[in-house]
Motif scaffolding. Sequence first.
Motif, PDB file in Angstrom:
ATOM      1  N   UNK A 595       0.781  -1.457   0.123  1.00  0.00           N
ATOM      2  CA  UNK A 595      -0.161  -0.040   0.117  1.00  0.00           C
ATOM      3  C   UNK A 595       0.830   1.103  -0.122  1.00  0.00           C
ATOM      4  N   UNK A 596       1.675   1.102  -0.142  1.00  0.00           N
ATOM      5  CA  UNK A 596       3.191   2.659   0.314  1.00  0.00           C
ATOM      6  C   UNK A 596       3.422   2.823  -0.537  1.00  0.00           C
ATOM      7  N   UNK A 643      10.624 -11.222  10.144  1.00  0.00           N
ATOM      8  CA  UNK A 643       9.660 -10.802   8.404  1.00  0.00           C
ATOM      9  C   UNK A 643      10.713  -9.858   8.045  1.00  0.00           C
ATOM     10  N   UNK A 644      10.209  -9.501   7.086  1.00  0.00           N
ATOM     11  CA  UNK A 644      10.047  -8.950   6.613  1.00  0.00           C
ATOM     12  C   UNK A 644      11.659  -9.735   5.098  1.00  0.00           C
ATOM     13  N   UNK A 645      12.010  -8.419   4.134  1.00  0.00           N
ATOM     14  CA  UNK A 645      12.632  -8.903   2.951  1.00  0.00           C
ATOM     15  C   UNK A 645      13.173  -7.712   1.978  1.00  0.00           C
ATOM     16  N   UNK A 646      13.364  -8.121   0.655  1.00  0.00           N
ATOM     17  CA  UNK A 646      13.785  -7.198  -0.128  1.00  0.00           C
ATOM     18  C   UNK A 646      12.234  -5.741   0.210  1.00  0.00           C
ATOM     19  N   UNK A 647      10.858  -6.801  -0.435  1.00  0.00           N
ATOM     20  CA  UNK A 647      10.183  -5.596  -0.794  1.00  0.00           C
ATOM     21  C   UNK A 647       9.566  -4.557   0.168  1.00  0.00           C
ATOM     22  N   UNK A 648       9.836  -5.314   1.793  1.00  0.00           N
ATOM     23  CA  UNK A 648       9.239  -4.405   2.933  1.00  0.00           C
ATOM     24  C   UNK A 648      10.469  -3.481   2.871  1.00  0.00           C
ATOM     25  N   UNK A 649      11.328  -3.120   2.713  1.00  0.00           N
ATOM     26  CA  UNK A 649      12.520  -1.967   2.763  1.00  0.00           C
ATOM     27  C   UNK A 649      12.633  -1.321   1.274  1.00  0.00           C
ATOM     28  N   UNK A 650      12.219  -1.951   0.667  1.00  0.00           N
ATOM     29  CA  UNK A 650      12.465  -1.738  -0.914  1.00  0.00           C
ATOM     30  C   UNK A 650      12.244   0.560  -1.607  1.00  0.00           C
ATOM     31  N   UNK A 835       9.525   3.786  15.705  1.00  0.00           N
ATOM     32  CA  UNK A 835      10.760   3.269  15.394  1.00  0.00           C
ATOM     33  C   UNK A 835      10.422   3.404  13.641  1.00  0.00           C
ATOM     34  N   UNK A 836       9.696   3.321  13.274  1.00  0.00           N
ATOM     35  CA  UNK A 836       8.610   2.628  11.703  1.00  0.00           C
ATOM     36  C   UNK A 836       9.062   3.900  10.519  1.00  0.00           C
ATOM     37  N   UNK A 837       9.405   5.061  11.518  1.00  0.00           N
ATOM     38  CA  UNK A 837       9.733   6.154  10.824  1.00  0.00           C
ATOM     39  C   UNK A 837      10.587   6.995  10.058  1.00  0.00           C
ATOM     40  N   UNK A 838      11.601   5.853   9.775  1.00  0.00           N
ATOM     41  CA  UNK A 838      12.419   5.739   9.152  1.00  0.00           C
ATOM     42  C   UNK A 838      12.421   5.990   7.887  1.00  0.00           C
ATOM     43  N   UNK A 839      11.825   4.315   7.748  1.00  0.00           N
ATOM     44  CA  UNK A 839      11.506   3.333   6.735  1.00  0.00           C
ATOM     45  C   UNK A 839      10.499   3.828   6.002  1.00  0.00           C
ATOM     46  N   UNK A 840       9.593   4.781   6.123  1.00  0.00           N
ATOM     47  CA  UNK A 840       8.380   5.609   6.026  1.00  0.00           C
ATOM     48  C   UNK A 840       8.104   6.455   4.994  1.00  0.00           C
ATOM     49  N   UNK A 841       9.373   6.455   3.681  1.00  0.00           N
ATOM     50  CA  UNK A 841       9.440   6.975   2.706  1.00  0.00           C
ATOM     51  C   UNK A 841       8.547   7.981   1.932  1.00  0.00           C
ATOM     52  N   UNK A 842       8.218   8.760   1.854  1.00  0.00           N
ATOM     53  CA  UNK A 842       6.467  10.005   1.570  1.00  0.00           C
ATOM     54  C   UNK A 842       5.471   9.538   2.323  1.00  0.00           C
TER      55      UNK A 842
END
Length: 872
Positions: A595-596, A643-650, A835-842
Amino acid sequence: MVTRVISATGGPTGPDVEVVVVGAGFAGLYLLYRLRRLGFSTKVIESADDVGGTWYWNRYPGARCDVESIDYSYSFDPELEKEWQWSERYATQPEILRYLGHVADKHDLRRDIQFCTRVEAAHWDGDAALWRVRTDRGDEIRCRFYVMASGCLSLPKTPDIAGADRFKGESYYTGRWPHEPVDFSGKRVAVIGTGSSAIQAIPIIAQQAAELTVFQRTPNFSRPAKNGPVSAAKKAGFDANPRAYREAAKLSASGIPRELPLMRALQVSAAERLAKYEEAYQSGDLLAMSATFADIGANPEANETVCEFLRGKIRSIVRDPETAEALCPKNHFYGTKRPCLDTNYYETFNLPHVHLVDLRKDPIRTITEVGIDTASHSFEFDAIVFATGFDAMTGAIVAVDVKGREGVALAAKWADGPKTYLGLMTSGFPNFFTITGPGSPSVLSNMVVSIEQHVDWLSACLVYMRDEHLTTVEPTPVAEAGWVQHVNDFADITLFPRANSWYMGANVPGKARVFLPYIGGVDRYRKACDEAVRSGYLGFAFDGPGGARCNDGVIRRVQPDVAIVLELMQQFGVPALDTLSVAEARALTVAMAAQRPPGPQVGEVVDGRLPGAAGPLTYRVYRPAGAGPHPIVVYFHGGGWVLGGHDSDDPFCRDLCVRSGAIIVSVDYRHAPESRFPAAVDDGFAAVRWIAANAAALGGRPGQLAVCGWSAGGNIAAVVCQMARDAGGPRIVGQVLVTPVTDCDFTRESYVANGEGYGLTASLIRWFWDHYADPADRPHPKASPLRAADLSNLPPALVVTCEFDPLRDEGAAYAAALAEAGVEARHLACRGQMHTSLPSVDVILSAAAARAEIGTALRRFFGRSAPPAVES
Ligand code: FAD
Ligand code: NAP
């Protein structure tokens, strides 16, 4: 016996009246009504000779509201709602003025209003604990409470055009229009300005004038108002349940009931987008365009699609292409200067006797005795209409010589921009309130709703003080600084600060450039005001016979977009991951990632495989757009080792790539519980070795390799640095640890303070650890790198922590321990983030500055400038 402090009036040292209110517009009238009913003696002072405020002064042709009258009306008197029927969707100025006159008559308000009187000064007398209010009639009124309901758009801007007073013809100001009819028939008329007032007036003046010349400095976005009778649907919606309708308005973002969009503009096809814009355009509803998509106010690309749609409309209406182009706004984003509604505004420029002067190309040199001289022309006029706007929000307040404690002048305190707590009060000025003051939603809302909310809040505060035998109230400097910060934080995640608007004070030469209103919305703002009260008037200090009291603190510490994300998670009932099975938690993580927003474009993204510690691992390479070779950053994703993978932090990897100019190699690793400790870190180290050895083949610059990881990935990155040091290579030039797990101690303060309510919970961290490592293994430095016996000779580090993260303190402890061990370590503590702020781009835009710092740190690791100093 305790006396009733507030009701004591008269006497040599007591007040003449409990409350003095400046202004008899929507705000002053309702305040008088409310305070009188509550038994407070109140005097309203108004410079006009009658009630109405805005609607008394702004009598220019075409003046009307642009919030529908059903909404732009009082809610406090249900009887009034039945007896007053609006004749048009957007009522004219005379009708609104009649309405306010009717309210004054109905509630016999005029008897407590002193008209034709200007308040010139208000000084706090600390000894007597009262205000001494002086007027231009020479009276001094002593009052306990001094309230400025003096209007946000009530002080017309002093003309800042050379020669403005030289003109010998007729001069008119839209905000001070004469009461006698003005007839422009047969005259050559100039209008200076193209804001809301001018846009309403121009089509009507054009109907009379022989020649009309419009002097435009900045074109505005305007849409047809589609005015007419109140629509049957709107009326039926209101009449069905007026109380429910008003309640919905109070709890809405703008003071007008409306569903808010969740979809982003660039998420849908161009055709879908245009269809939405067309619908909003045809609605004649001021706020409809901004409400088409969630990101219109924040995302430049999204906003530009609206701008271009509206420019297309202008070009389709105005026949002369040069005039059309001049009327197209191009230097500000839609909504960042107040948009307008009009009736035949653009069509007016098709009339042969109407001309547009683009002041950007041909600026005004001076006003002359006979007209206006621009750089290239001398124009002669019979009349000039100044539609040049107001010294908004603060003008009328600081026009009065307000002095608080120790004789400090409000104008001096606010010289760099207004400082208020909740837009209601300012510290150092006891018992001084502003209605719809700076720092409140005010001009960004349906103002009647905001006025009623302020009046109700203030009235309740006065009742509280009376009941508690308190004489004075004022906000604390801490609470005020916190609110000012919050107001700015909110503005900064929008496009508003980029425009030269009156919201920014940019229309008045010399005025501080500060975003004046609060953009968080009526609903969110009301919650903050109510919460302050429920928390024992958080941030307000009271004193009086009832005893001094103060629950000092800051009402909003979380970044606004963090709060919005948390609200949405709650609204959508996102389950706590630790209540799910691992498979369910993984599926939910994947679904949420889909959804991001996608993150920025990079040059190239390629997936591949590399040998891990116990078999092949997948990796994803993000290459910058320019020609290589580039330095390499090995990135480890978050997800609690489970959890997570390439997509989670893409999106985060893309962002890192763009900001650092480095190749990002996102490495997957074996996950728990299938592969428990130390599988993840062993894979991480194996991957770093392989990438270092194959740097050139990956397009990298050999010897320029850094590591970065978020959360559990930060743990892996930290451990890999220790393993590489101990193994004598490969050489790692820097490590960026973003909110990393560095220890297995669950008792730190941040676990307790932030253990719930900020996304990552203390209980979820335990769930992760349980899946990852046996209790006996957890203190091992390969699980808890903070516990390593030796932290020296590690690569330079940037450790990022977030204020509202359970992991905050262990991240900070790691940064401090590295520095102690002689490592060049910088600690970046992100205020108000989770905690999740930094990877939450845009998504979490307020974390963009921290993401930029990471990019800078990585560039420095690669020798592009000196390493940063230690800081926390
Ligand atoms: P005002 O109506 O401005 O009243 C303040 C009063 O204080 C004035 O009468 C002034 O004379 C008096 N005053 C100020 N200083 C002193 C002093 N020192 N001594 C004595 N008296 C003083 N808002 C909307 O939400 N929707 C709309 O459609 C809308 N249309 C608008 C159209 C125009 C042309 C303008 C200018 C504004 C519009 N606004 C609109 C904003 C509007 O100002 C508010 O909606 C509302 O009317 C403000 O009411 P108020 O009582 O707070 O202030
Ligand atoms: P405004 O929006 O500030 O517009 C003033 C206009 O004058 C702008 O075009 C401005 O250009 C221009 N101007 C100012 N100084 C100038 C100078 N020295 N030389 C040349 N041009 C100059 O003022 P307003 O139209 O009176 O409206 C103020 C607010 O009142 C509105 O934004 C709205 O909130 C409210 N209002 C509402 C309605 C309604 O429809 N209900 C109607 C009127 C007003 P720049 O943009 O370049 O500064």
